[in-house]
Design a protein around this motif. Structure first.
Motif, PDB file in Angstrom:
ATOM      1  N   GLU A  53      58.756  61.823  76.640  1.00 24.85           N
ATOM      2  CA  GLU A  53      59.408  61.960  75.333  1.00 24.85           C
ATOM      3  C   GLU A  53      58.381  62.258  74.236  1.00 24.85           C
ATOM      4  OE1 GLU A  53      62.597  61.875  74.015  1.00 24.85           O
ATOM      5  OE2 GLU A  53      63.055  62.307  76.116  1.00 24.85           O
ATOM      6  N   LEU A  54      57.161  61.730  74.428  1.00 24.33           N
ATOM      7  CA  LEU A  54      56.099  61.956  73.425  1.00 24.33           C
ATOM      8  C   LEU A  54      55.459  63.318  73.638  1.00 24.33           C
ATOM      9  CD1 LEU A  54      54.381  58.436  73.371  1.00 24.33           C
ATOM     10  CD2 LEU A  54      55.612  59.537  71.475  1.00 24.33           C
ATOM     11  N   GLY A  55      55.935  64.026  74.662  1.00 27.10           N
ATOM     12  CA  GLY A  55      55.371  65.353  74.909  1.00 27.10           C
ATOM     13  C   GLY A  55      54.024  65.272  75.598  1.00 27.10           C
ATOM     14  N   ARG A  90      68.528  65.398  70.164  1.00 27.13           N
ATOM     15  CA  ARG A  90      68.186  66.101  68.914  1.00 27.13           C
ATOM     16  C   ARG A  90      66.997  67.019  69.094  1.00 27.13           C
ATOM     17  NH1 ARG A  90      69.205  61.838  68.853  1.00 27.13           N
ATOM     18  NH2 ARG A  90      67.124  60.945  68.915  1.00 27.13           N
ATOM     19  N   PRO A  91      66.881  68.022  68.236  1.00 27.10           N
ATOM     20  CA  PRO A  91      65.770  68.996  68.322  1.00 27.10           C
ATOM     21  C   PRO A  91      64.446  68.314  67.979  1.00 27.10           C
ATOM     22  CG  PRO A  91      66.987  69.289  66.260  1.00 27.10           C
ATOM     23  CD  PRO A  91      67.730  68.269  67.045  1.00 27.10           C
ATOM     24  N   VAL A  92      63.382  68.758  68.664  1.00 29.43           N
ATOM     25  CA  VAL A  92      62.049  68.164  68.400  1.00 29.43           C
ATOM     26  C   VAL A  92      61.269  69.162  67.553  1.00 29.43           C
ATOM     27  CG1 VAL A  92      59.858  67.448  69.427  1.00 29.43           C
ATOM     28  CG2 VAL A  92      62.030  66.936  70.599  1.00 29.43           C
ATOM     29  N   GLN A  93      60.669  68.720  66.466  1.00 26.17           N
ATOM     30  CA  GLN A  93      59.914  69.651  65.606  1.00 26.17           C
ATOM     31  C   GLN A  93      58.473  69.179  65.555  1.00 26.17           C
ATOM     32  OE1 GLN A  93      62.171  69.049  62.101  1.00 26.17           O
ATOM     33  NE2 GLN A  93      62.538  71.253  61.751  1.00 26.17           N
ATOM     34  N   THR A  94      57.560  70.048  65.772  1.00 26.97           N
ATOM     35  CA  THR A  94      56.151  69.614  65.590  1.00 26.97           C
ATOM     36  C   THR A  94      55.876  69.652  64.086  1.00 26.97           C
ATOM     37  OG1 THR A  94      55.562  71.913  65.841  1.00 26.97           O
ATOM     38  CG2 THR A  94      55.284  70.495  67.773  1.00 26.97           C
ATOM     39  N   ALA A  95      55.162  68.678  63.631  1.00 32.11           N
ATOM     40  CA  ALA A  95      55.011  68.533  62.170  1.00 32.11           C
ATOM     41  C   ALA A  95      54.148  69.650  61.641  1.00 32.11           C
ATOM     42  CB  ALA A  95      54.319  67.206  61.875  1.00 32.11           C
ATOM     43  N   GLN A 145      54.615  68.925  55.360  1.00 30.66           N
ATOM     44  CA  GLN A 145      56.031  68.639  55.707  1.00 30.66           C
ATOM     45  C   GLN A 145      56.810  68.402  54.403  1.00 30.66           C
ATOM     46  OE1 GLN A 145      57.676  68.470  58.529  1.00 30.66           O
ATOM     47  NE2 GLN A 145      59.563  67.805  57.539  1.00 30.66           N
ATOM     48  N   THR A 192      62.066  65.175  52.647  1.00 32.82           N
ATOM     49  CA  THR A 192      63.525  65.417  52.826  1.00 32.82           C
ATOM     50  C   THR A 192      64.236  64.873  51.586  1.00 32.82           C
ATOM     51  OG1 THR A 192      63.552  63.268  53.902  1.00 32.82           O
ATOM     52  CG2 THR A 192      63.479  65.216  55.334  1.00 32.82           C
ATOM     53  N   ASP A 232      69.521  70.082  55.826  1.00 37.28           N
ATOM     54  CA  ASP A 232      69.138  70.940  56.984  1.00 37.28           C
ATOM     55  C   ASP A 232      69.648  70.267  58.259  1.00 37.28           C
ATOM     56  OD1 ASP A 232      67.696  68.706  56.823  1.00 37.28           O
ATOM     57  OD2 ASP A 232      65.707  69.664  56.746  1.00 37.28           O
ATOM     58  N   ILE A 240      48.671  59.989  69.009  1.00 39.87           N
ATOM     59  CA  ILE A 240      49.962  60.667  68.907  1.00 39.87           C
ATOM     60  C   ILE A 240      50.638  60.119  67.655  1.00 39.87           C
ATOM     61  CG2 ILE A 240      51.008  58.900  70.410  1.00 39.87           C
ATOM     62  CD1 ILE A 240      52.220  62.445  70.561  1.00 39.87           C
ATOM     63  N   ARG A 260      54.480  60.163  65.763  1.00 36.27           N
ATOM     64  CA  ARG A 260      55.869  60.633  65.900  1.00 36.27           C
ATOM     65  C   ARG A 260      56.702  59.866  64.889  1.00 36.27           C
ATOM     66  NH1 ARG A 260      60.747  59.540  68.558  1.00 36.27           N
ATOM     67  NH2 ARG A 260      61.610  61.289  69.758  1.00 36.27           N
ATOM     68  N   THR A 295      67.767  62.179  58.440  1.00 40.75           N
ATOM     69  CA  THR A 295      68.141  63.498  58.979  1.00 40.75           C
ATOM     70  C   THR A 295      68.082  63.509  60.505  1.00 40.75           C
ATOM     71  OG1 THR A 295      65.842  64.079  58.977  1.00 40.75           O
ATOM     72  CG2 THR A 295      67.081  64.547  56.953  1.00 40.75           C
ATOM     73  N   ILE A 335      62.797  64.915  64.133  1.00 46.45           N
ATOM     74  CA  ILE A 335      61.617  64.216  64.680  1.00 46.45           C
ATOM     75  C   ILE A 335      60.399  65.055  64.347  1.00 46.45           C
ATOM     76  CG2 ILE A 335      60.515  63.491  66.819  1.00 46.45           C
ATOM     77  CD1 ILE A 335      63.452  63.347  67.933  1.00 46.45           C
ATOM     78  N   THR A 336      59.413  64.436  63.688  1.00 42.06           N
ATOM     79  CA  THR A 336      58.151  65.186  63.506  1.00 42.06           C
ATOM     80  C   THR A 336      57.131  64.571  64.464  1.00 42.06           C
ATOM     81  OG1 THR A 336      57.577  63.559  61.844  1.00 42.06           O
ATOM     82  CG2 THR A 336      58.577  65.629  61.059  1.00 42.06           C
ATOM     83  N   GLN A 337      56.378  65.410  65.075  1.00 44.39           N
ATOM     84  CA  GLN A 337      55.471  64.922  66.119  1.00 44.39           C
ATOM     85  C   GLN A 337      54.125  65.630  65.959  1.00 44.39           C
ATOM     86  OE1 GLN A 337      57.684  63.862  69.415  1.00 44.39           O
ATOM     87  NE2 GLN A 337      56.109  64.415  70.919  1.00 44.39           N
ATOM     88  N   ARG A 351      49.922  65.605  67.555  1.00 45.30           N
ATOM     89  CA  ARG A 351      49.177  65.012  68.670  1.00 45.30           C
ATOM     90  C   ARG A 351      47.715  65.430  68.636  1.00 45.30           C
ATOM     91  NH1 ARG A 351      49.909  66.606  74.751  1.00 45.30           N
ATOM     92  NH2 ARG A 351      48.165  65.440  75.590  1.00 45.30           N
TER      93      ARG A 351
END
Lengths: 291, 363, 748, 96
Positions: free
Chosen positions: A208-210, A257-262, A266, A269, A290, D56, D58, D64, D67-69, D71
């Motif tokens: 999940e953490l990629g 839900r969609p995963v977005q890399t920061a 940023q 919101t 959004d 990491i 996250r 909203t 998820i911002t991630q 690494r």
């Protein structure tokens, strides 16, 4: 001339031998309160007497049997400190472990169907450490085998407790927390039944953490030691409010839900307006929040 | 050990009966104000020429004719008074609870000036012809100009945090002031600048607790032809030569009351109620009267061939200066006595706690 | 000449252990010793202090050590001590190394006197006097007889502040905890002198001035003096006040890791206001909290006042944030019955996440709001070996109410209750609330099953359902005489709208049958003629709640409010609408947590008909009794029907003001609450119900009833008990007053 | 929109916050303590790979749901010195 004082209670000077014998008889007849009183008197009157060591051990035993776990632990600690190389030190360690083992299970809770592993391990750790000291310093003591058995039970209990917490963090989707709880079990409680589950949590969390490479490592260790293990821990399914309300009759389950890399900058919101909150966001126009 | 009393206290000694050899004659007595209050303040009277100055705790100052006790003038400061009356050439000084020194004109009692000090002054302000010196409870001496009240100088002696209630009162000579402090030191300072001339440690504190280390000098230094006699609490009676400040002799004693002298003796009213006479030259103990144990005896005053002492129950005991046996006794004030007394021309003036002012003679 | 010692023989030992002598003698067999070594050995043994006399003799190569033990203290008799009990004194002596069974050394006597005097001096009894003497006993033992005169405790005779002009002595002395002996000084010991108390008072005096602009205030000296009879203490404090200062410009400096404006907003000190140290410290704490919320748990904020000569002072808050800190592990302790997850799910601070001090504190409040725990505390411990990780430990004390409330209860309204129901919020520690059972009393017979899961989803979406059948005899409950049979089932769910607010929805179906008893009132019969006597109603409930209380059991701070609306949906036999608003606020009146707490409570309810049918009278609001206006028989207030029985109303107003005070005389009063209260309230009918011959309808505020009284709640192991003693202030003769009310299962 | 309209969900921040400036100050050859001083203590030190640290970050936003991630994996050579790093940061600074 004290009005109520009455006469100074003149403790008769009972010789040491008789006092100790009386205490032993009390212990035999399971009258622990009287035994404790006699042993305390003996300790006060003849601090350097011949029986003082043996009396201490009997005192710890009497406290334990009388459910006074705090007093038992304190007396045991003092005994261990005062005579570090006493021949039946193992007995003192064993008693100390035993009282901590029984400590937080009140009479009432013993008979309720409460899953102890989900509760505060607290004195389990303390009990484990006493038994560990006993087994390592007196491997061939008569109490070692029983201590060993209790240690395994305690270790399993502590490991299962960790896994309960790990499962919660999986449900909560706090992946770093879940991974670390899994790792704690793998690193501290090796040969316990919770290890396979712990590894599965680590695999799930790392994915999940990629961090697929770490996930692969854990998966490899899992397959090597527990081939074909299928853990029941997986991503909690998402249920829409409507389906919760109608017990699943209406409403649909959404996809994850969609995963977005920061992106480094940023955008902050937007604070949800009161109106959109009250109307469940139905009337929000597309552009504003959004998706 | 009463059922209700609870706390067992040290009992004062009973009055002993004795064969009276002299008869007390009261010249006059009058009531002055509302008394000295219970705050253990030693509001002593003062005599200057033909006038006695007395006061009460609520702020009233009285000038009374020494001969017949008639009131000459009365001033009401309308604020609680702490220190006794100090008298000067034409001045009367009292000190208030809010830390002010108030100087009144001796003739009519009108207020001349008022000066705010940094702490309470519990003993009478002493004066010479041009300066007035107040000794404060926090271990300071403050000198003021007698006519304007302007502060001239101040001397600070480091005193312990826990002391005995009350302070000594300095001797203000023409060019030097001598004072005893709560740290058991006797100090002489120059009147012109307040600089320290010399300092003698009357008593060294011993013991662990703050209580055991109390060595206050609350007695007023007594100057007799070149020698200063001073006593401290839980400490020593000491004779110091005024010229070179050397300690001539010292004896074990414990008293917070001033001293008196007569027949070559120094009379000490000890803390435990014993009255003792020491020879001025050899310091040997001449006699000791122990019948007044725990009766909180006041400072002694010499009257004729006797030495007089008051006690907590208001009795005035007269003892022979030769061997200390009781000679006469008279009850002055049922409220008890605390303040110092005064003797002028063989007449003893006493101000009792209830405000009763008495002049009496022995014959 | 020396000789080799083959063996050592000890003679004359009674109580002391041989090992002790041998260790000190330090001569072992086979060692050759000469005269001086023997003398040295004897001195060593002598120094142990246990022996009066030691003689060394020689028998061939055997060393004979003949000792004469000093007497041992076998008994210490204390005489005349009342205030300090025997064992307190003996304990004190023991700490100084003297107890029964010890050897009686020479200096012991004087040491005892000093130790005891010091103990009494510690109690402020400076006038104590002690004599101790030795009484020899048989077998070389002695008894110590100690005669004590305790003397009186030194009381404060006089507190005098010198040099204060701005504030009066009285005003300042109020701040002191050391007071002159008041009229009830036997009760408090505020007039007993203790050095620590004086230090505390001086600090309060300093803060009093510093909080009111006197930044240069100094205490020159604080003199404590004792009257010669050691019974009275005099305290003199001389002060210099200095000038009064106001605040100049307020700035923030240092490593601002948070944007400056956000920090400046957290500061409450305003430019131009009178300088106050308390406000400055409050602003400092606010900044630390703000930084803590952003993860800087070990941030350090130091206010630097710069004094100008125009009586203003510039305040600069210097920020040293330290490193961002993370939480490694969160442990939950003390939950032997409740599952770990039940507490953990209320914790919004995540393991492995950035620390937020607000979240840590808020989580503690949320755990307490579940109502499963009597007390909740949190501690933060830095992780050894790291400077940016901490472990958290939430320790909880479980509410000791039993799992089952199978109890025989009693309450005024429904007489003896035989209740075999399990009503448990935290069923078997699972955090879910389960209720099933049978309640049998002369007013209600009820069979019910209810189940609510507060955390169906991890974010706190709750879900539950209930099924019940209830027969209520209103006539017994001194309301108009009819009874209703109800069969109902319902579903409810709710979810949090933010950290404090929740929305709850309920969809219920009720089958109600109204059974008029024999002499029923006109209103009931007319209503039944109009609308019939059995109805199937489908109603929808929507409620909003906003809970800021610091805990559910006996809250001491914060407020909570809720508004709800219930609609009998048109299309079912009866349609109606009911709205209700409830609010509660608790406000601590004194700084220390154990002090007085004020609380206000209010309820406003309105109901009316919807659609063509009349408003169902059995849905009326009632007032009076323990939950609304204490001091009146329950449900007895408000309009009466033709049979002069309370009929209830469609508008209800009740309010209550309470003064909660610490439970006197009881040390651990955490499970009790005592309070004084004043209630007011009533129910009204906006228009006369069908069939009534004329009623005083309309909301008449002068009809509100007022009562006042004393309330007591106690969380016993079998359940909460509440008692109210109340007096009605403006009762009319037709009202049924109730001086004593008691109920099991409710707390105020 | 989020599937529970209006349900308040808390943010779930996980892991170490790492910024570009921190990465820029990294120099190869640094010891583990120096790296820890710059980047802070890593929250994930995997039990099976002890010569690499993973920073990491996250955050699952409650509002909203997005998820911002972010690494950063830091690699150490055999004797524990910094040998390289990989992840969502451009190697900045004067990389030798």
């Amino acid at each position: 001339c004290s009005w109520f004082g009455g006469d100074e209670k003149e403790a008769p000077d009972v010789p040491e031998q008789q006092l100790y014998q009386e205490a032993l008889d009390m212990l035999e007849s399971a009258n622990y309160v009287a035994a404790i009183e006699k042993l305390q008197l003996l300790e006060a009157r003849y601090p350097f007497g011949r029986f003082s060591d043996q009396a201490q051990l009997e005192l710890i035993y009497a406290y334990h049997k009388n459910y006074e776990s705090e007093a038992a632990r304190a007396t045991a600690d003092r005994f261990i400190r005062l005579n570090p190389n006493h021949e039946n030190l193992d007995y003192a360690l064993y008693l100390k472990g035993l009282t901590a083992f029984e400590k937080d299970r009140t009479f009432f809770e013993k008979y309720l169907p409460i899953d102890e592993t989900q509760r505060d391990p607290g004195s389990a750790l303390e009990s484990f450490q006493s038994f560990q000291q006993l087994v390592s310093r007196f491997p061939n003591s008569q109490y070692a085998p029983d201590a060993q058995k209790r240690m395994t039970y305690l270790k399993n209990r502590l490991a299962t407790y960790e896994m309960h917490v790990a499962r919660y963090y999986v449900k909560r989707e706090a992946w770093v927390a879940a991974a670390n709880r899994g790792r704690y079990v793998v690193e501290n409680y090796q040969q316990t039944p919770a290890v396979p589950d712990a590894l599965s949590v680590m695999v799930l969390a790392y994915n999940e953490l990629g961090m697929t490479d770490l996930a692969a490592d854990s998966q490899a260790v899992l397959d090597a030691n527990f081939p074909g293990y299928q853990s029941n821990i997986q991503l909690a399914k998402k249920e829409s409010l409507l389906s919760t309300a109608t017990f699943g009759l209406l409403g649909s389950n959404d996809s994850p839900r969609p995963v977005q890399t920061a992106k480094p900058d940023q955008p902050e919101t937007k604070e949800r307006s009161w109106f959109s909150r009250l109307t469940f966001g139905i009337f929000d126009n597309e552009a504003e929040s959004d998706k | 050990c009463g059922w209700w009393g609870g706390e067992v206290e040290i009992e004062p000694a009973e009055l002993v009966d004795f064969q009276a050899e002299k008869e007390v004659q009261v010249l006059w007595s009058s009531s002055v104000g509302s008394g000295l209050g219970e705050k253990f303040n030693k509001l002593s009277l003062a005599v200057n020429g033909e006038v006695i100055y007395a006061l009460d705790v609520d702020g009233k100052v009285f000038a009374v004719n020494r001969g017949d006790g008639k009131e000459i003038w009365k001033t009401d400061l309308d604020t609680p008074i702490l220190g006794g009356v100090g008298v000067g050439p034409n001045h009367v000084a009292v000190t208030t609870e809010s830390g002010e020194v108030v100087m009144l004109n001796a003739d009519d009692g009108a207020e001349m000036w008022r000066q705010q000090l940094s702490s309470e002054t519990l003993s009478p302000v002493q004066m010479n012809t041009d300066i007035a010196v107040a000794q404060l409870q926090n271990g300071k001496l403050v000198a003021m100009d007698i006519s304007t009240g302007k502060r001239l100088w101040s001397y600070d002696s480091q005193i312990p945090r826990l002391t005995l209630r009350g302070t000594s009162s300095p001797i203000v000579a023409s060019n030097v002031t001598i004072a005893g402090f709560a740290n058991g030191k006797l100090v002489a300072v120059r009147n012109d600048s307040g600089a320290e001339l010399w300092e003698r440690q009357v008593t060294v504190p011993e013991g662990k607790t703050e209580l055991e280390r109390l060595i206050d000098i609350d007695a007023r230094p007594l100057y007799i032809n070149g020698v200063i006699y001073i006593v401290s609490y839980q400490g020593r009676l000491v004779a110091v030569s005024a010229s070179d400040a050397q300690i001539l002799w010292s004896q074990k004693a414990s008293s917070y009351q001033s001293l008196a002298a007569g027949f070559g003796n120094i009379y000490v009213s000890q803390e435990n109620g014993f009255i003792e006479a020491f020879d001025q030259r050899s310091s040997a103990s001449v006699w000791r009267q122990t019948a007044l144990e725990n009766r909180q005896t006041t400072a002694p005053e010499v009257l004729g061939t006797t030495v007089a002492v008051g006690d907590f129950d208001g009795y005035l005991h007269f003892m022979s200066q030769v061997d200390g046996h009781f000679v006469a006794r008279y009850r002055v004030d049922s409220d008890g006595m605390r303040g110092d007394m005064a003797v002028v021309d063989d007449v003893l003036y006493v101000l009792g706690n209830s405000g009763r002012l008495v002049a009496l003679q022995l014959n | 000449q020396s000789f080799t010692v083959e063996d050592v023989r000890l003679e004359g030992l009674q109580r002391v252990e041989p090992g002790l002598v041998l260790r000190n003698l330090d001569i072992d067999s086979g060692q050759s010793v000469d005269q001086s070594e023997i003398a040295e050995a004897t001195r060593r043994v002598f120094r142990t202090g246990y022996f009066d006399d030691i003689r060394i003799a020689r028998d061939g190569n055997v060393l004979i050590v003949r000792v004469q033990e000093r007497p041992a203290v076998s008994l210490i008799r204390l005489e005349g001590n009342k205030v300090l009990e025997d064992d307190a004194l003996l304990e004190g002596l023991k700490q100084n190394g003297l107890r029964e069974g010890d050897v009686f050394k020479r200096a012991t006597l004087e040491k005892i006197r000093q130790d005891l005097l010091r103990m009494y001096a510690g109690q402020g009894r400076y006038g104590a006097a002690i004599e101790a003497e030795v009484e020899p006993l048989s077998e070389n033992r002695v008894a110590l007889n100690i005669d004590i005169k305790e003397g009186k405790v030194a009381t404060i005779q006089h507190v005098n502040i010198v040099g204060n002009t701005v504030f009066s002595d009285e005003e300042l002395k109020d701040e002191f905890s050391l007071k002159l002996p008041g009229f009830w000084d036997f009760f408090s010991d505020s007039d007993k002198y203790a050095r620590e108390k004086l230090a505390g008072d001086l600090e309060r005096l300093r803060s009093y001035y510093l909080d009111r602009g006197y930044i240069n205030f100094t205490i020159d000296s604080s003199q404590v003096s004792l009257s010669p009879d050691k019974k009275h203490v005099f305290i003199t404090v001389s002060v210099t006040e200095g000038e009064k200062f106001s605040v100049g410009d307020v700035t923030v400096a240092g490593d601002l890791v948070v944007d400056e404006q956000e920090l400046l907003d957290a500061i409450t000190v305003a430019k131009g206001a009178t300088f106050s140290r308390r406000e400055m410290t409050e602003s400092q704490d606010a900044l630390v909290r703000k930084l803590g919320d952003k993860g800087y748990l070990f941030a350090n904020v130091s206010p630097v006042p710069k004094i100008n000569d125009d009586n203003t002072v510039n305040l600069q808050f210097f920020i040293a944030p330290g490193k961002q800190t993370y939480v490694r592990r969160i442990a939950i302790k003390g939950n032997t019955k409740t599952a770990d997850v039940v507490a953990r799910r209320s914790i919004s601070q995540m393991e492995g996440g950035l620390v937020s001090s607000a979240a840590i504190e808020r989580s503690k409040q949320r755990i307490a709001q579940t109502g499963y725990f009597k007390d909740v505390n949190v501690e933060t411990a830095p992780v050894p070996g790291t400077d940016d990780q901490v472990d958290l430990e939430y320790s909880v004390v479980e509410d000791n109410t039993g799992n089952f409330s199978a109890s025989v209860g009693f309450s005024q309204t429904s007489g003896a209750i035989l209740n075999l129901s399990v009503e448990q919020d935290n069923f078997l520690g699972s955090g879910n609330s389960v209720g099933f059972g049978i309640t049998q009393s002369d007013t209600i017979t009820e069979y019910k099953f209810s189940y609510v899961e507060p955390y169906y989803t991890v974010d706190g979406v709750s879900r539950g359902y209930n099924i019940y059948s209830r027969e209520t005899h209103y006539d017994e409950e001194n309301v108009s005489n009819y009874s209703t049979d109800t069969l109902g089932a319902g579903v409810n769910f709710g979810y949090p709208m933010d950290d404090y607010q929740r929305l709850n929805f309920g969809f219920n179906f009720e089958g109600i049958k109204v059974k008029p008893s024999n002499d029923v009132s006109q209103e009931v019969t007319d209503y039944i003629d109009l609308e019939g006597d059995s109805f199937n109603i489908f109603n929808v409930q929507l409620s909003w709640s906003d809970n800021h209380l610091n805990r559910k059991i006996f809250p001491t701070e914060g407020y909570s409010q809720s508004a709800s609306i219930e609609i009998g949906v048109p299309g079912s036999d009866l349609s109606y609408h009911k709205e209700q608003y409830k609010g509660r606020i608790y406000y601590p009146l004194s700084e220390d947590s154990e002090g007085l707490i004020g609380s206000l409570r209010g309820r406003l309810a309105f109901a009316g008909k919807l659609g063509d049918n009349e408003y169902p009278f059995f849905k009326n609001y009632y007032s009076g009794g323990l939950s609304s206006v204490r001091g009146f028989d329950s449900n007895s207030l408000g309009p009466r029907d033709s049979k002069d029985d309370p009929f209830g109303g469609n508008v209800a107003i009740d309010m209550s003001a309470e003064l909660i005070f610490p439970v006197p005389f009881i040390k651990d009063s955490s499970s009790m609450r005592t309070l004084l209260f004043a209630d007011a309230g009533n129910v009204f009918l906006t228009e006369c119900p069908v069939g009534s011959s004329g009623c005083d309808n309309g909301i008449k505020l002068d009809e509100l009833r007022y009562t006042a009284g004393f309330g007591f709640s106690w969380l016993t192991p079998i359940g909460p008990i509440s008692i109210a003693l109340s007096k009605a202030l403006n009762a009319k003769d037709t009202d049924d007053e109730r001086f004593f009310e008691f109920a099991l299962g409710r707390t105020f | 929109c989020s599937e529970f309209p209006g349900v308040y969900k808390i943010d779930i921040p996980q892991g170490n916050v790492v910024t570009q400036e921190m990465v820029d100050t990294l120099r190869p050859g640094m010891t583990q303590n120096q790296v820890r001083y710059v980047l802070g203590t890593p929250l994930i030190t995997d039990s099976f790979n002890n010569n690499r640290w993973d920073y990491i970050y996250r955050n699952q936003s409650g509002e909203t749901g997005t998820i911002t991630q972010q690494r950063l994996t830091v690699l150490f050579d055999a004797n524990g010195n910094l040998s390289g790093f990989a992840g969502d940061f451009r190697p900045g600074g004067n990389q030798q």
